[in-house]
Design a protein around this motif. Structure first.
Motif, PDB file in Angstrom:
ATOM      1  N   ALA A   1      40.426  36.170 -25.783  1.00 34.78           N
ATOM      2  CA  ALA A   1      39.170  35.977 -25.058  1.00 34.78           C
ATOM      3  C   ALA A   1      39.349  34.952 -23.944  1.00 34.78           C
ATOM      4  O   ALA A   1      38.822  35.124 -22.834  1.00 34.78           O
ATOM      5  CB  ALA A   1      38.066  35.530 -26.029  1.00 34.78           C
TER       6      ALA A   1
ATOM      7  N   MET B   1      37.793  44.224 -28.784  1.00 35.10           N
ATOM      8  CA  MET B   1      37.449  43.213 -27.780  1.00 35.10           C
ATOM      9  C   MET B   1      37.911  43.641 -26.389  1.00 35.10           C
ATOM     10  O   MET B   1      37.171  43.483 -25.413  1.00 35.10           O
ATOM     11  CB  MET B   1      38.095  41.873 -28.134  1.00 35.10           C
ATOM     12  CG  MET B   1      37.698  40.746 -27.197  1.00 35.10           C
ATOM     13  SD  MET B   1      38.326  39.147 -27.695  1.00 35.10           S
ATOM     14  CE  MET B   1      40.065  39.318 -27.347  1.00 35.10           C
TER      15      MET B   1
ATOM     16  N   ASP C   1      30.117  38.760 -28.706  1.00 35.36           N
ATOM     17  CA  ASP C   1      29.789  40.150 -28.421  1.00 35.36           C
ATOM     18  C   ASP C   1      30.678  41.080 -29.248  1.00 35.36           C
ATOM     19  O   ASP C   1      30.207  42.083 -29.807  1.00 35.36           O
ATOM     20  CB  ASP C   1      29.980  40.410 -26.922  1.00 35.36           C
ATOM     21  CG  ASP C   1      29.685  41.852 -26.569  1.00 35.36           C
ATOM     22  OD1 ASP C   1      30.621  42.571 -26.142  1.00 35.36           O
ATOM     23  OD2 ASP C   1      28.520  42.277 -26.721  1.00 35.36           O
ATOM     24  N   THR C   2      31.948  40.726 -29.347  1.00 36.23           N
ATOM     25  CA  THR C   2      32.880  41.529 -30.135  1.00 36.23           C
ATOM     26  C   THR C   2      32.498  41.501 -31.610  1.00 36.23           C
ATOM     27  O   THR C   2      32.559  42.530 -32.299  1.00 36.23           O
ATOM     28  CB  THR C   2      34.321  41.006 -29.960  1.00 36.23           C
ATOM     29  OG1 THR C   2      34.678  41.059 -28.577  1.00 36.23           O
ATOM     30  CG2 THR C   2      35.313  41.813 -30.768  1.00 36.23           C
TER      31      THR C   2
ATOM     32  N   ARG D   1      32.582  31.746 -21.328  1.00 32.92           N
ATOM     33  CA  ARG D   1      32.655  33.213 -21.245  1.00 32.92           C
ATOM     34  C   ARG D   1      33.495  33.780 -22.383  1.00 32.92           C
ATOM     35  O   ARG D   1      33.201  34.847 -22.914  1.00 32.92           O
ATOM     36  CB  ARG D   1      33.221  33.633 -19.898  1.00 32.92           C
ATOM     37  CG  ARG D   1      32.191  33.587 -18.777  1.00 32.92           C
ATOM     38  CD  ARG D   1      32.822  33.804 -17.422  1.00 32.92           C
ATOM     39  NE  ARG D   1      33.661  34.989 -17.396  1.00 32.92           N
ATOM     40  CZ  ARG D   1      34.625  35.203 -16.512  1.00 32.92           C
ATOM     41  NH1 ARG D   1      34.872  34.304 -15.586  1.00 32.92           N
ATOM     42  NH2 ARG D   1      35.341  36.300 -16.548  1.00 32.92           N
TER      43      ARG D   1
ATOM     44  N   SER E   1      39.063  35.821 -20.023  1.00 33.89           N
ATOM     45  CA  SER E   1      38.040  35.059 -19.303  1.00 33.89           C
ATOM     46  C   SER E   1      38.659  34.023 -18.378  1.00 33.89           C
ATOM     47  O   SER E   1      37.955  33.119 -17.915  1.00 33.89           O
ATOM     48  CB  SER E   1      37.105  34.368 -20.301  1.00 33.89           C
ATOM     49  OG  SER E   1      36.528  35.300 -21.177  1.00 33.89           O
TER      50      SER E   1
ATOM     51  N   ARG F   1      35.466  46.153 -25.148  1.00 35.42           N
ATOM     52  CA  ARG F   1      34.191  45.535 -24.760  1.00 35.42           C
ATOM     53  C   ARG F   1      34.337  44.840 -23.420  1.00 35.42           C
ATOM     54  O   ARG F   1      33.461  44.905 -22.554  1.00 35.42           O
ATOM     55  CB  ARG F   1      33.748  44.511 -25.816  1.00 35.42           C
ATOM     56  CG  ARG F   1      33.515  45.048 -27.203  1.00 35.42           C
ATOM     57  CD  ARG F   1      32.341  45.944 -27.294  1.00 35.42           C
ATOM     58  NE  ARG F   1      31.104  45.272 -26.921  1.00 35.42           N
ATOM     59  CZ  ARG F   1      29.949  45.913 -26.763  1.00 35.42           C
ATOM     60  NH1 ARG F   1      29.891  47.206 -26.916  1.00 35.42           N
ATOM     61  NH2 ARG F   1      28.865  45.240 -26.430  1.00 35.42           N
ATOM     62  N   PHE F   2      35.466  44.136 -23.248  1.00 39.06           N
ATOM     63  CA  PHE F   2      35.715  43.411 -21.999  1.00 39.06           C
ATOM     64  C   PHE F   2      35.732  44.365 -20.821  1.00 39.06           C
ATOM     65  O   PHE F   2      35.094  44.125 -19.796  1.00 39.06           O
ATOM     66  CB  PHE F   2      37.051  42.677 -22.120  1.00 39.06           C
ATOM     67  CG  PHE F   2      37.540  42.052 -20.848  1.00 39.06           C
ATOM     68  CD1 PHE F   2      38.612  42.605 -20.152  1.00 39.06           C
ATOM     69  CD2 PHE F   2      36.937  40.916 -20.341  1.00 39.06           C
ATOM     70  CE1 PHE F   2      39.063  42.031 -18.975  1.00 39.06           C
ATOM     71  CE2 PHE F   2      37.387  40.334 -19.161  1.00 39.06           C
ATOM     72  CZ  PHE F   2      38.452  40.894 -18.480  1.00 39.06           C
TER      73      PHE F   2
ATOM     74  N   GLY G   1      32.042  44.349 -18.335  1.00 38.64           N
ATOM     75  CA  GLY G   1      32.160  43.369 -17.259  1.00 38.64           C
ATOM     76  C   GLY G   1      31.472  43.850 -15.993  1.00 38.64           C
ATOM     77  O   GLY G   1      31.135  45.036 -15.862  1.00 38.64           O
TER      78      GLY G   1
ATOM     79  N   LEU H   1      32.316  36.514 -25.147  1.00 34.80           N
ATOM     80  CA  LEU H   1      33.051  37.743 -25.431  1.00 34.80           C
ATOM     81  C   LEU H   1      33.352  37.856 -26.922  1.00 34.80           C
ATOM     82  O   LEU H   1      33.238  38.930 -27.521  1.00 34.80           O
ATOM     83  CB  LEU H   1      34.346  37.773 -24.614  1.00 34.80           C
ATOM     84  CG  LEU H   1      35.289  38.961 -24.828  1.00 34.80           C
ATOM     85  CD1 LEU H   1      34.606  40.286 -24.502  1.00 34.80           C
ATOM     86  CD2 LEU H   1      36.540  38.810 -23.966  1.00 34.80           C
TER      87      LEU H   1
END
Lengths: 164, 264
Positions: free
Chosen positions: A20, A63, A37-38, A30, A24, A66-67, A71, A34
């Motif tokens: 992460a 992850m 969120d993950t 950030r 980031s 998701r990233f 984004g 992340l």
């Protein structure tokens, strides 16, 4: 056998944190966003059975997905990698320098460099995680030069000398 | 480039990652032959070797404690909100029974006390005491600190180290310290000291706070869930700590234990 989500998190949390931060570009706030969120996505996936619980690094792959999917860079054209001539390429690179250097490259390239350069995955494995083919991965890894230059620039410990 | 030679990108991909042992097939042999003849590829792998020490340091980075707590808190919150919507596949189970209700009551009482006495913005609050227990359980599953000991001095040293608070455990005839462990209460790191008295377990919850209004020990009858049962919990506070005491003993006895505490 299906594993509990807590067990998976405990196993992968340090790697997730490192990843992460890398994705980031060293921004702790950030990176934590992340991570959270993950975690929530993992809970939803684990509850409805869509999250893979076997195999290696399922949360890390989640992850990355998701990233790349959430984004602000979705749909943007990827810039061409810049050539950095005459840079010093030795010395000790600190973790912070790696994280900051990741910010010098496009997010999809960042994800590829994380998998290949940092996590030492094979090209085939990285391409599968990023849902691309070999040539697509090579285009992303073309940013390696830029990333490495920035990393050494952040941790340079010696005289400048010409590179090839 | 030699006839039959591989291109640079293919050779590098074929030998990646270089530190991993591999069976040498025809492709790997060709890749190795290319690298042995190609100055650019040789520099590529030499440069990669230089990066390895830094990458090793990166891989040693651990998620900080507060980040771990927030991640597991987020998971516990998600579980709490999801309760009642169907089976949740997890090994976290809240065992029913008096003890669960008692711990929930202590948590509620502490949370209520904290809400009244502090202006500090806390993390997301859990509405469900069982959720708070699950959160605490998960917090311990992270592998956080605990100490099994009957020595009150070790408990004091543990609390000083972990919470910055040199609290001395309660003292009373027949009251024996068993364990001290870190717990998470409403997103705040605290501790729980477990005692044994006459075959029964009594728990003291401790949460460091700043600017808390001091109040003497008092019994709070904390209702848990929708049932009729109200759990007696003794709570008290000084300017730096919120505390609660709960256990399967008479509430008058709990109050005596709390009032009879000794501070360093």
């Amino acid at each position: 056998m299906a594993r509990a989500l807590e067990e998976m998190l405990m196993e992968e949390l340090d790697v997730l944190y490192q990843g992460a931060l890398f994705l980031s570009a060293g921004d702790g706030r950030r990176a934590e966003k992340l991570l959270l969120d993950t975690t929530k996505a993992a809970f939803r996936g684990h509850s409805d059975g869509t999250l893979t619980t076997t195999g290696r690094h399922p949360l890390e792959h989640l992850m990355l997905g998701r990233f790349l999917a959430t984004g602000p860079w979705r749909g943007r054209a990827e810039p061409r990698p810049t050539r950095v001539p005459g840079e010093r390429r030795d010395g000790v690179v600190s973790p912070d320098a790696f994280f900051r250097a990741a910010g010098a490259v496009h997010p999809r390239a960042r994800a590829a460099l994380w998998l290949v350069v940092v996590r030492r995955r094979s090209h085939a494995e990285a391409a599968a995680v990023l849902v691309t083919d070999d040539s697509g991965l090579r285009e992303l890894l073309a940013y390696r030069d830029t990333f490495v230059s920035e990393a050494f620039r952040g941790s340079i410990r010696g005289p400048i000398q010409a590179a090839d | 480039m030699h006839p039959g030679d591989m291109d640079c990108l293919s050779a590098r991909a074929g030998l990646w990652p270089p530190e991993r042992p591999r069976l040498v097939g025809e492709d790997q042999a060709r890749a190795r032959a290319h690298v042995n003849r190609c100055p650019a590829c040789a520099r590529f792998f030499a440069q990669d070797r230089v990066l390895l020490d830094g990458l090793e340091a990166l891989r040693r980075e651990r998620a900080p404690l507060e980040v771990r707590e927030r991640v597991f808190h987020a998971l516990a919150s998600a579980r709490s909100r999801d309760r009642g919507r169907g089976p949740v596949r997890s090994r976290v189970r809240v065992r029913p029974g008096w003890w669960t209700a008692a711990a929930a009551g202590a948590t509620l009482a502490l949370v209520a006390g904290i809400a009244v006495t502090t202006t500090r913005a806390a993390g997301p609050r859990l509405e469900d005491p069982q959720g708070a227990i699950a959160e605490d359980y998960i917090r311990r599953a992270v592998g956080q600190d605990f100490l099994d000991t009957s020595d009150p001095r070790e408990v004091t040293r543990f609390l000083q180290r972990e919470l910055g608070s040199p609290l001395t455990p309660l003292r009373a005839d027949g009251l024996v310290v068993e364990r001290v462990e870190i717990c998470l209460l409403d997103g705040t790191r605290g501790a729980m000291i477990r005692y044994r008295m006459e075959g029964r377990t009594i728990s003291q919850y401790v949460v460091p706070r700043v600017g808390v209004r001091a109040r003497p020990p008092a019994v709070v009858h904390q209702r848990v869930g929708s049932g009729p049962q109200a759990v007696p919990v003794v709570t008290w506070a000084d300017p730096s700590l919120e505390q609660a005491l709960v256990g399967p003993v008479d509430e008058v006895r709990l109050l005596e234990l709390a009032r009879g505490r000794e501070r360093p």
